[in-house]
Design an enzyme around this catalytic site. Sequence first.
Site, PDB file in Angstrom:
ATOM      1  N   SER A 186     -10.833  -0.592  -2.462  1.00 42.88           N
ATOM      2  CA  SER A 186      -9.664  -0.530  -1.577  1.00 42.88           C
ATOM      3  C   SER A 186     -10.066  -0.698  -0.125  1.00 42.88           C
ATOM      4  O   SER A 186      -9.278  -1.146   0.702  1.00 42.88           O
ATOM      5  CB  SER A 186      -8.938   0.810  -1.742  1.00 42.88           C
ATOM      6  OG  SER A 186      -8.135   0.824  -2.890  1.00 42.88           O
ATOM      7  N   ASP A 222       0.834  -1.198   0.000  1.00 38.67           N
ATOM      8  CA  ASP A 222       0.000   0.000   0.000  1.00 38.67           C
ATOM      9  C   ASP A 222       0.872   1.252   0.000  1.00 38.67           C
ATOM     10  O   ASP A 222       2.022   1.210  -0.437  1.00 38.67           O
ATOM     11  CB  ASP A 222      -0.947  -0.031   1.203  1.00 38.67           C
ATOM     12  CG  ASP A 222      -2.318   0.524   0.873  1.00 38.67           C
ATOM     13  OD1 ASP A 222      -2.397   1.712   0.516  1.00 38.67           O
ATOM     14  OD2 ASP A 222      -3.308  -0.222   0.960  1.00 38.67           O
ATOM     15  N   HIS A 265      -4.099   6.348   2.542  1.00 40.55           N
ATOM     16  CA  HIS A 265      -4.703   5.112   2.053  1.00 40.55           C
ATOM     17  C   HIS A 265      -4.213   3.883   2.811  1.00 40.55           C
ATOM     18  O   HIS A 265      -5.007   3.046   3.283  1.00 40.55           O
ATOM     19  CB  HIS A 265      -4.398   4.970   0.555  1.00 40.55           C
ATOM     20  CG  HIS A 265      -5.132   3.895  -0.150  1.00 40.55           C
ATOM     21  ND1 HIS A 265      -4.746   2.568  -0.109  1.00 40.55           N
ATOM     22  CD2 HIS A 265      -6.220   3.930  -0.958  1.00 40.55           C
ATOM     23  CE1 HIS A 265      -5.565   1.846  -0.847  1.00 40.55           C
ATOM     24  NE2 HIS A 265      -6.471   2.641  -1.382  1.00 40.55           N
TER      25      HIS A 265
END
Length: 770
Positions: A529, A137, A202
Amino acid sequence: MSFFLSLLFFSFLSLSPQCYGEERKVRIIYMGKHKSGSSALSLPSHLAMLKKVLPSGVSSAETLVYSYGRSKSFKGFAARLTDEEAAKFSEMDDVVSVLPNTKLKLHTTRSWDFLGLTQNRTVGLPAERDVVVGLLDTGIWPESVSFSDFGISSAPSKWKGKCETGGTNFTCNNKIIGARYYNSENEFDPSDVKSPRDTEGHGTHTSSTAAGRPVWDASYFGLAKGVARGAVPEARIAMYKVCWLTGCWSADILAAFDDAIADGVDIISVSLGSDFPLQYFEDPIAIGSFHAMEKGILTSNSAGNSGPFPITVSNYAPWSLTVAASSTDRKFVTKVALGNGNTYIGLSINNFNMGQSVFPLIYGGQAVNVSAGSNELISSYCIDGFMNTEKVEGRLVLCNSVLGEETILNAKGLGIIMSSDDFPDVAFTFMYPALIVSTQDAKEILDYIMSTSNPIAVIEVSDEWLDALAPTVVSFSSRGPNPITPDILKPDLTAPGVDILAAWSPAASPTGFPEDERRVDFNIISGTSMSCPHVSGAAAYVKSVHPTWSPAAIKSALMTTAMPMDPRKNEDAEFAYGSGQINPVQAINPGLVFDASEKDYITFLCKQGYNTTTLRLVTGDNSTICTGIGVGKVWDLNYPSFSLSVPDGGYAYGSFYRTVTNVGLPNSTYQAIVFSPENLKISVQPSILTFSQVGEKKSFVVKVNGGKLFQQPIISACITWFDGKHSVRTPLIVYTTILPFDMSDVDSDALTSLRPNLPLARKKLRIGGN
C-alpha cells in the site's frame, strides 16, 4: 421443553427461503463499454432491465444501488438481487458478467531522496499543477499540512469533479480538489465518519506519499525526522473513499472508477486488492483500470502483502502497473539490554524512553493462569486470558510469539520482547516498549531469565541504522508468477514500501488499536500500500513532463529505466521485483517506449480465450472480432518485459514480437545487448535499430531457446537497447509450471492458515480491515 425449542429452531432454519423472502445481496451487472453516441447516463435503461427481472411489487428504484456510466467509459449497475434474479441477468446477451459485491482489502522523509528524486527536481515543473492524482482509499484528512494549498491556483479547467462533504465539516481546497465517498452495503463501524474524511489513516498516508507538499521537521515522535513530501508536491489530489474500517466493497470501487474517469484524473492509485485470483472481467479493479486506460489514464496497483509465497500477486492485468515493496537504506532497530550485560537487537519503531533504569523481566511461561486451564506452553505465547496478570504487572515479558501485545497491555505489563523469524525486514509500531527478536536470541534471553533469581532488562528507544543491503524486496511483498496469464511478468516493478513516514489522520491511533490513545500527524507504516503511491507519484511526475503520453508509454518509461536489483539478495528474482526499482529521474527520458493501445489489449484478450461477443460488449465496438487470432500464447502483446512459461518437462521455445517508439534523440542508433545464462540462447533480430525522427517506430523479434526444462523455478536474462545515452532494459524470464494455472480447487482458508502470523501481519501492515 428445551428439546422442543431446539427442534422448533432447527425447523425454522430448514424452511425454504421463499417462505420468508430470499435474501437480497448487492450484485454488479457489468455491461462493457458505452457505445459511441450513447447517453452517458443509463439510469432509465437500468431501471427498465431491473423491472423485467424483479417480481411485481418490488421497486426497481429501491433495489438499484449504483448506475454506472457517468464517465461514458463503461456501463452497468449495482443492485440488490436474489440468486435467481442474478442468474437471469447473467443469461442476458448484453451482460458481460455478474459479480458479487465482494470485500477487498487495503493492501516520506527518506524514500524519494533514496530514489534520486530530490526536492529540487520536483519544484516548479510547469505542468505539475495540471496533473490530478486520484486515489481509491480510506479517505483523506484535509487539514493535514501535507495538503496545504498555499500558493496554488484554482483547479485546472479540465476538472469536472466535486467535493462531497457528507454534511460534516469536510472541505476541499486548491490542493485537494475533489472528494467523494461510497458505501453500497450501508455498513459502518462506530468509528467511521460518513464523509470523505479519513478516520483510519491509510488514505492520508498514501495521498501524501504520492503528492503531499513538503513538510519540514516531520517525524514520528522524533524518529525519521526530515522533510516529508510526495513525488509531485504541486499536483492535485482527488480522493475516492471506497474503504471503511469494515473493508472495501467492489461495487463502490467500480463506482469510484466511473467517477474518477469522468472527473478528469490523470493517474489512479489503488492500494488494495483481492486475496485470491479473479478473471479479468470478474475483477472490479481490472474492469475499472481497463476503461481508465481507454480514456488515457494509468492505474497503479499494489501487488499485495501475501509474500513470500509464490503466485500470490494481485492486480495482474497487463493494462495496469503492479508494484511490489522494497526497502530503503534506513531501518529502525531497537535494543534490549539485560542485567548480565548482554544486548540484543530487534526490529521495532519504539519511541518510548524507559530511561536509565532497569525493570523486572519475566518469561511468559512463568505467568500461568491455572484457573483458566492454562499451562506453561500456552502462557509462553502470551495468549489473552491464559496468563496470570498479577505476575505480568509491572514487568517486561518475553513471549514466544508476536500475538501478545494486547495481552501484556491489558495485564499492565511494562513492555514486551517477542520471538519470531517471520518478520526479518520490517519494523512495527507498538503501544508501549516492544521489539521482535530472532528465535535464537529469544532462547538466549530465556536462558538468562532462568539463570538468575532476579532477571532485569530495559528496552531502549529505537535507532535509525543504515541498511547497506537496500534495496531488497521485503518478505511480505506478494510474489509472481502471474496467476492468470503466466506469460505476462508480474509484478512490474518495485518501490519503497518499508518503514515509510507520511501524513496520518489524527482520528486514528498510530498502531491501529483503539486502546492506543496517542495521536500523530505523521506515522511510519509498511506494505505494498505504501509502495503503490510511490509509483503513482512517479507516474504523475512523468505525466507532468510528457502530458500527451499514453498510459502504456508512461508504464514503459518507468519499467525500462528501473534500477536492476540483485537476485543474490532476492531469491525470487523477477517474481519479486519485476523490472527492478523505480528510477523517476531517468523515467522522464527513457529513449524508447513500448506503447500499446486498447486494440492491442483486445488482441491479448482474444488469445486469453475471450470471445467476440464478450469483447464487443467490453469495447462497445461491433467491429471487434477474434476470428483468426486463436487462443494461445500472448507473447506478442507489446509489453516492456518478456515471460516464457514452460510446461514442466517441456521445451523452452518462444518468439516475441515487439515495437518500440523513439522518444529520445531524433537521429539515434540503438544496439541490442543481451545478457543470458549459458543454458539459454536468446537472439534479437534486427539487433540494431536506427531512427531518424522522434515518434518513429521500429519492430524486432526476440527468439528464446532453452531446451528441455524440468523443475526450473526461474531463469533470468535481459535485453538492453543502448544508443550511447539511453539504456532501455527489459527483463526476460523462463520458468516451468503446470499450465494453465487452476486456482479454483485451492482452499484459500487452508492456504492462509499456512502463512505464519498472517493475522498480525494484516493488522500491522494496514491490510484488510486493520
